[in-house]
Design a protein around this motif. Structure first.
Motif, PDB file in Angstrom:
ATOM      1  N   LEU A 114       0.834  -1.208   0.000  1.00  0.00           N
ATOM      2  CA  LEU A 114       0.000   0.000   0.000  1.00  0.00           C
ATOM      3  C   LEU A 114       0.864   1.251   0.000  1.00  0.00           C
ATOM      4  CD1 LEU A 114      -2.746  -1.100   2.538  1.00  0.00           C
ATOM      5  CD2 LEU A 114      -3.107  -0.604   0.106  1.00  0.00           C
ATOM      6  N   ASN A 115       1.893   1.252   0.841  1.00  0.00           N
ATOM      7  CA  ASN A 115       2.764   2.420   0.925  1.00  0.00           C
ATOM      8  C   ASN A 115       3.569   2.611  -0.358  1.00  0.00           C
ATOM      9  OD1 ASN A 115       1.921   3.272   3.477  1.00  0.00           O
ATOM     10  ND2 ASN A 115       3.316   1.851   4.483  1.00  0.00           N
ATOM     11  N   ALA A 116       4.042   1.512  -0.957  1.00  0.00           N
ATOM     12  CA  ALA A 116       4.806   1.618  -2.208  1.00  0.00           C
ATOM     13  C   ALA A 116       3.946   2.178  -3.332  1.00  0.00           C
ATOM     14  CB  ALA A 116       5.358   0.249  -2.597  1.00  0.00           C
ATOM     15  N   ARG A 117       2.652   1.881  -3.293  1.00  0.00           N
ATOM     16  CA  ARG A 117       1.728   2.369  -4.321  1.00  0.00           C
ATOM     17  C   ARG A 117       1.104   3.715  -3.950  1.00  0.00           C
ATOM     18  NH1 ARG A 117       2.023  -3.005  -4.225  1.00  0.00           N
ATOM     19  NH2 ARG A 117       1.843  -4.187  -6.178  1.00  0.00           N
ATOM     20  N   GLN A 118       1.538   4.262  -2.833  1.00  0.00           N
ATOM     21  CA  GLN A 118       1.083   5.548  -2.323  1.00  0.00           C
ATOM     22  C   GLN A 118      -0.430   5.614  -2.123  1.00  0.00           C
ATOM     23  OE1 GLN A 118       2.910   8.669  -4.649  1.00  0.00           O
ATOM     24  NE2 GLN A 118       4.939   8.125  -3.911  1.00  0.00           N
ATOM     25  N   VAL A 119      -0.998   4.489  -1.705  1.00  0.00           N
ATOM     26  CA  VAL A 119      -2.403   4.461  -1.277  1.00  0.00           C
ATOM     27  C   VAL A 119      -2.367   4.713   0.224  1.00  0.00           C
ATOM     28  CG1 VAL A 119      -4.469   3.051  -1.052  1.00  0.00           C
ATOM     29  CG2 VAL A 119      -3.044   2.859  -3.108  1.00  0.00           C
ATOM     30  N   ARG A 120      -2.918   5.807   0.649  1.00  0.00           N
ATOM     31  CA  ARG A 120      -2.801   6.250   2.039  1.00  0.00           C
ATOM     32  C   ARG A 120      -4.043   5.897   2.859  1.00  0.00           C
ATOM     33  NH1 ARG A 120       2.297   6.195   1.807  1.00  0.00           N
ATOM     34  NH2 ARG A 120       3.327   7.926   0.787  1.00  0.00           N
ATOM     35  N   THR A 121      -3.881   6.047   4.164  1.00  0.00           N
ATOM     36  CA  THR A 121      -5.002   5.864   5.081  1.00  0.00           C
ATOM     37  C   THR A 121      -6.045   6.945   4.804  1.00  0.00           C
ATOM     38  OG1 THR A 121      -4.089   7.327   6.757  1.00  0.00           O
ATOM     39  CG2 THR A 121      -3.425   5.006   6.872  1.00  0.00           C
ATOM     40  N   PRO A 122      -7.250   6.794   5.340  1.00  0.00           N
ATOM     41  CA  PRO A 122      -8.258   7.840   5.133  1.00  0.00           C
ATOM     42  C   PRO A 122      -7.800   9.230   5.607  1.00  0.00           C
ATOM     43  CG  PRO A 122      -9.310   5.877   5.969  1.00  0.00           C
ATOM     44  CD  PRO A 122      -7.813   5.630   6.035  1.00  0.00           C
ATOM     45  N   SER A 123      -6.885   9.263   6.571  1.00  0.00           N
ATOM     46  CA  SER A 123      -6.390  10.563   7.052  1.00  0.00           C
ATOM     47  C   SER A 123      -5.179  11.045   6.251  1.00  0.00           C
ATOM     48  CB  SER A 123      -6.028  10.475   8.536  1.00  0.00           C
ATOM     49  OG  SER A 123      -4.954   9.568   8.722  1.00  0.00           O
ATOM     50  N   GLY A 124      -4.755  10.280   5.242  1.00  0.00           N
ATOM     51  CA  GLY A 124      -3.663  10.704   4.386  1.00  0.00           C
ATOM     52  C   GLY A 124      -2.278  10.275   4.828  1.00  0.00           C
ATOM     53  N   GLU A 125      -2.213   9.481   5.872  1.00  0.00           N
ATOM     54  CA  GLU A 125      -0.926   9.031   6.399  1.00  0.00           C
ATOM     55  C   GLU A 125      -0.501   7.717   5.751  1.00  0.00           C
ATOM     56  OE1 GLU A 125       0.836  10.836   8.641  1.00  0.00           O
ATOM     57  OE2 GLU A 125      -0.748  12.329   8.412  1.00  0.00           O
ATOM     58  N   PRO A 126       0.794   7.405   5.783  1.00  0.00           N
ATOM     59  CA  PRO A 126       1.241   6.075   5.351  1.00  0.00           C
ATOM     60  C   PRO A 126       0.668   4.999   6.293  1.00  0.00           C
ATOM     61  CG  PRO A 126       3.098   7.593   5.489  1.00  0.00           C
ATOM     62  CD  PRO A 126       1.920   8.272   6.110  1.00  0.00           C
ATOM     63  N   TRP A 127       0.531   3.806   5.767  1.00  0.00           N
ATOM     64  CA  TRP A 127      -0.016   2.695   6.544  1.00  0.00           C
ATOM     65  C   TRP A 127       1.019   2.129   7.513  1.00  0.00           C
ATOM     66  CZ3 TRP A 127      -5.044   1.497   6.336  1.00  0.00           C
ATOM     67  CH2 TRP A 127      -5.777   1.933   5.236  1.00  0.00           C
ATOM     68  N   THR A 128       0.510   1.662   8.644  1.00  0.00           N
ATOM     69  CA  THR A 128       1.267   0.826   9.572  1.00  0.00           C
ATOM     70  C   THR A 128       0.435  -0.433   9.774  1.00  0.00           C
ATOM     71  OG1 THR A 128       0.200   1.662  11.582  1.00  0.00           O
ATOM     72  CG2 THR A 128       2.162   2.865  10.789  1.00  0.00           C
ATOM     73  N   GLU A 129       1.015  -1.434  10.393  1.00  0.00           N
ATOM     74  CA  GLU A 129       0.226  -2.639  10.666  1.00  0.00           C
ATOM     75  C   GLU A 129      -0.988  -2.299  11.529  1.00  0.00           C
ATOM     76  OE1 GLU A 129       2.666  -5.867  12.038  1.00  0.00           O
ATOM     77  OE2 GLU A 129       3.899  -5.829  10.226  1.00  0.00           O
ATOM     78  N   ASP A 130      -0.802  -1.425  12.506  1.00  0.00           N
ATOM     79  CA  ASP A 130      -1.915  -1.055  13.391  1.00  0.00           C
ATOM     80  C   ASP A 130      -3.013  -0.296  12.645  1.00  0.00           C
ATOM     81  OD1 ASP A 130      -0.765  -2.281  15.599  1.00  0.00           O
ATOM     82  OD2 ASP A 130       0.185  -0.437  16.308  1.00  0.00           O
ATOM     83  N   THR A 131      -2.629   0.663  11.776  1.00  0.00           N
ATOM     84  CA  THR A 131      -3.666   1.410  11.064  1.00  0.00           C
ATOM     85  C   THR A 131      -4.389   0.521  10.059  1.00  0.00           C
ATOM     86  OG1 THR A 131      -2.068   2.275   9.435  1.00  0.00           O
ATOM     87  CG2 THR A 131      -2.572   3.675  11.349  1.00  0.00           C
TER      88      THR A 131
END
Length: 77
Positions: free
Chosen positions: A50-67
């Motif tokens: 997800l991060n490599a493809r720049q698909v972000r969380t709903p808040s615009g942040e990079p993904w973590t396992e927790d998010t």
């Protein structure tokens, strides 16, 4: 009275949703399908994909396992 699971009516996943998927949900689903097909099935693979493809969380942040876990829980996945 018990119900035999073999006689339960079939429900397609779209029959159980309460709204049409949003553009965000559609993009996330397509991207997850691509990641799971090409990158791997582990949580780290998914988050990294997800991060490599720049698909972000709903808040615009990079993904973590927790998010990612929290978002899947929020979406009912």
């Amino acid at each position: 009275m018990t119900t035999d699971p073999a006689t339960w009516p079939y429900l397609a996943p779209h029959q159980t949703r309460d709204h049409e998927p949003t553009p965000y949900e559609l993009k996330l689903a397509r991207t997850l399908e691509e990641i799971l097909t090409h990158d791997g099935h582990g949580l780290t693979d998914v988050v990294d994909g997800l991060n490599a493809r720049q698909v972000r969380t709903p808040s615009g942040e990079p993904w973590t396992e927790d998010t990612f876990r929290a978002e899947m829980h929020r979406l009912g996945a």
